[in-house]
Design an enzyme around this catalytic site. Structure first.
Site, short mmCIF file in Angstrom:
data_model
loop_
_atom_site.label_atom_id
_atom_site.label_comp_id
_atom_site.label_asym_id
_atom_site.label_seq_id
_atom_site.Cartn_x
_atom_site.Cartn_y
_atom_site.Cartn_z
CD GLU A 158 -2.99 -0.71 0.91
OE1 GLU A 158 -3.49 0.67 1.09
OE2 GLU A 158 -4.28 -1.36 1.58
CG ASP A 159 -1.19 4.06 0.79
OD1 ASP A 159 -1.64 3.40 -0.10
OD2 ASP A 159 -1.60 4.96 1.84
CB CYS A 182 -6.16 2.46 -2.15
SG CYS A 182 -7.74 3.21 -1.10
CG ASP A 217 -2.53 1.25 -3.11
OD1 ASP A 217 -1.67 1.31 -2.71
OD2 ASP A 217 -3.50 0.79 -2.21
CG HIS A 218 -2.08 4.84 -3.85
ND1 HIS A 218 -1.06 5.81 -3.10
CD2 HIS A 218 -2.95 4.38 -3.69
CE1 HIS A 218 -2.25 5.87 -1.96
NE2 HIS A 218 -2.99 4.69 -2.06
#
Length: 573
Positions: free
Chosen positions: A50-51, A89, A289-290
């Site tokens: 994530e992130d 997300c 996811d980003h």
């Protein structure tokens, strides 16, 4: 990238195993492979953190402690220009799982569950076009079993047709060998979502809004249990769009520590793969996811919000250490995975195979409502320049946003803004108006802080990218052309969420009292699952054979609709 013999094998699998369509429905356009070829199809393991921007050693970040990711990269192909279609997300994940731009199918707002359409409707599930299906569902229809760990966030609900196994939460230990819950007689696709690098793990002790206090307390305990402080805040680099404060530096250092812990989670997954003897028949993907969890990164369509690490390791080891610089998009993942699985990507997919097709010329992304803060911006980039079009130029980029504003780096920005201590570049994001267009030279200005849109010397680049953006709108559409309320009520054909109709059943008598049950959807675009006796739910692709004592249950789901009631199929007629 030159294709070696081993890599060509995994590409050719996708060419050799495609069979004739079973049904007109796009879901069934790719048939199950022949049994002798079934064994040659690879397992596919996708690990999504994530992130996180490419804060990885092998990507040149000397501060990152990522030995497991680095090892995976040295054994695989490293993509240096992978970008998500959103800096947050839920829209990003909706496109990852379908191969369709979020702006094209109505999953672009963050989040649909927070879309206030009226006094009584404070959330919704988007309804993609009827032909759109998530690729895990297509894999199941094509003979794979599938499993997901933790986050989904697809914006069109959580259709029961995607996963054979779906488990995991926002905290707690991961189940590293999730594939062990799947049958041995099928190839599998497993998506492991590692949440430990999420923005929320940057919380610090303090007073939080009432609705978030229980959540933050759990996260602080979880982080204390799992993460070791190994990064010196004085050693981190602070980008020019953030305030260089002690709090910001500590937050960036915490992110590096969280990444280091996530790297150990990835290690446990890969070790389990070796322990089970599956590494020689499993393609492994690692990505996030980003981009980073900081202001003007997360929720942004600057490269700080969309640029992510992306690594593919092939079981043969071919291509090991290769660096691929071509532009690649999150919508390209679905068709690539399907090709590996021996299935033909359906026509609705807007991405392209990132291995076999010609390189992209442009990448596109969008930013829309963030929680309750309205916005709309679109971007296009090539290998050198980035253009951002701001549709709400009368409003500043930074406006109060409860969740984001809890974290130290954003609090430092608000404090500096209140005391008049922002730099000119930082103050840009608080201005009451934004330019209609922002243009950046990514080579000379990787942080995207020097807007060239008004400079005559760059008029040619500006007009070229405006034309590319307009061509993209024309090709894929943009559901933000109408209000969110209007879009949803058009999807629903009214002011309430529709319900999927139950499937129809047709029963044919066979020999010795056996029956063949054919199921068909009543709702356009609905997918059907069935359950025979006490077996698990399966995707319906062809008539089901029942013996005298067998029972059959069936149900249907159109993405974004309520699922249908479950029906028992009568077989005594």
């Amino acid at each position: 990238m030159r294709l070696s013999s081993g890599l060509r094998h995994w590409i050719s699998v996708g060419v050799l195993l495609v069979a004739s369509p079973l049904h007109a429905n796009p879901l069934h356009a790719s048939a199950t492979a022949e049994s002798n070829a079934e064994k040659s199809r690879p397992n596919i393991l996708m690990i999504v953190a994530e992130d996180m921007s490419p804060r990885v050693g092998v990507y040149g970040d000397a501060l990152a402690k990522t030995p497991s990711i680095d090892r995976l990269a040295k054994e695989g192909v490293i993509y240096t220009n992978m970008h998500t279609i959103s800096g947050v997300c839920a829209p990003s994940r909706s496109s990852l799982v379908t191969g369709v731009y979020a702006t094209s199918m109505g999953t672009h707002q963050m989040r649909t569950s927070q879309g206030r359409l009226s006094e009584t409707i404070t959330g919704y599930e988007a309804v993609p076009p009827p032909e759109v299906k998530a690729f895990p569902e297509l894999l199941r229809a094509g003979g794979y079993s599938t499993a997901n760990w933790a986050k989904k966030d697809y914006q069109f609900g959580e259709p029961f047709t995607l996963w054979d196994v779906d488990d995991g939460g926002f905290w707690g230990p991961i189940e590293a060998a999730l594939w062990r819950r799947l049958p041995d007689d099928k190839p599998w696709f497993v998506m492991m979502n590692l949440v430990s690098t999420h923005e929320s793990y940057l919380v610090v002790p303090g007073d939080y809004p009432k609705q978030w206090a229980p959540f933050t307390n759990i996260l602080l305990k979880e982080r204390k249990r799992t993460t070791i402080a190994i990064t010196d805040p004085n050693a981190v680099s602070v980008p020019p769009y953030l305030v260089d404060s002690a709090e910001t530096r500590a937050s960036i250092a915490q992110h590096y520590d969280n990444i280091a812990f996530m790297d150990t989670q990835l290690q446990s997954i890969l070790e389990a793969l070796v322990e089970d003897g599956l590494d020689d028949n499993t393609i492994v993907i690692f990505t996030t996811d980003h981009g980073d969890p900081f202001p003007r990164a997360k929720r942004a369509i600057y490269d700080s919000g969309t640029h992510v690490p992306f690594i593919i390791r092939y079981p043969s080891g071919e291509g090991a250490g290769t660096v691929e610089t071509r532009l690649t998009s999150f919508v390209d993942i679905a068709p690539t995975v399907m090709r590996w699985a021996g299935l033909t990507p359906p026509g609705f997919i807007q991405g392209q195979d990132l291995v076999t097709t010609a390189p992209r010329k442009y990448l596109f992304a969008g930013r829309d409502r963030m929680d309750q803060v309205q916005d709309r911006a679109r971007s296009v980039r090539d290998e050198r320049f980035k253009l951002i079009q701001n549709f709400m130029s009368d409003a500043p980029y930074f406006r109060p946003l409860v969740f984001r504003d809890m974290f130290p780096s954003m609090q430092s920005l608000w404090q500096a803004q209140a005391s008049g201590q922002l730099t000119e570049k930082q103050a840009f994001y608080f201005q009451a108006s934004r330019p209609n267009y922002e243009l950046y030279d990514l080579k000379a200005d990787p942080h995207e802080i020097n807007n060239l849109a008004g400079k005559p010397d760059y008029g040619k680049e500006l007009n070229r990218l405006i034309a590319a953006l307009e061509d993209w709108y024309e090709q894929v559409g943009d559901r933000a052309d109408v209000s969110e309320r209007e879009m949803v009520f058009e999807m629903w054909q009214g002011e309430s969420q529709p319900e999927t109709a139950p499937p129809r059943a047709k029963v044919e008598t066979l020999e010795a009292g056996a029956k063949a049950v054919s199921l068909s959807a009543t709702t356009d675009g609905a997918s059907i699952s069935y359950k025979k006796n006490s077996d698990s739910w399966q995707i319906y692709t062809r008539p089901v054979r029942l013996e005298k004592t067998d029972t059959l249950l069936a149900k249907a789901i159109r993405y974004g609709y309520k699922e249908s009631e479950e029906i028992a199929v009568p077989t005594d007629n």
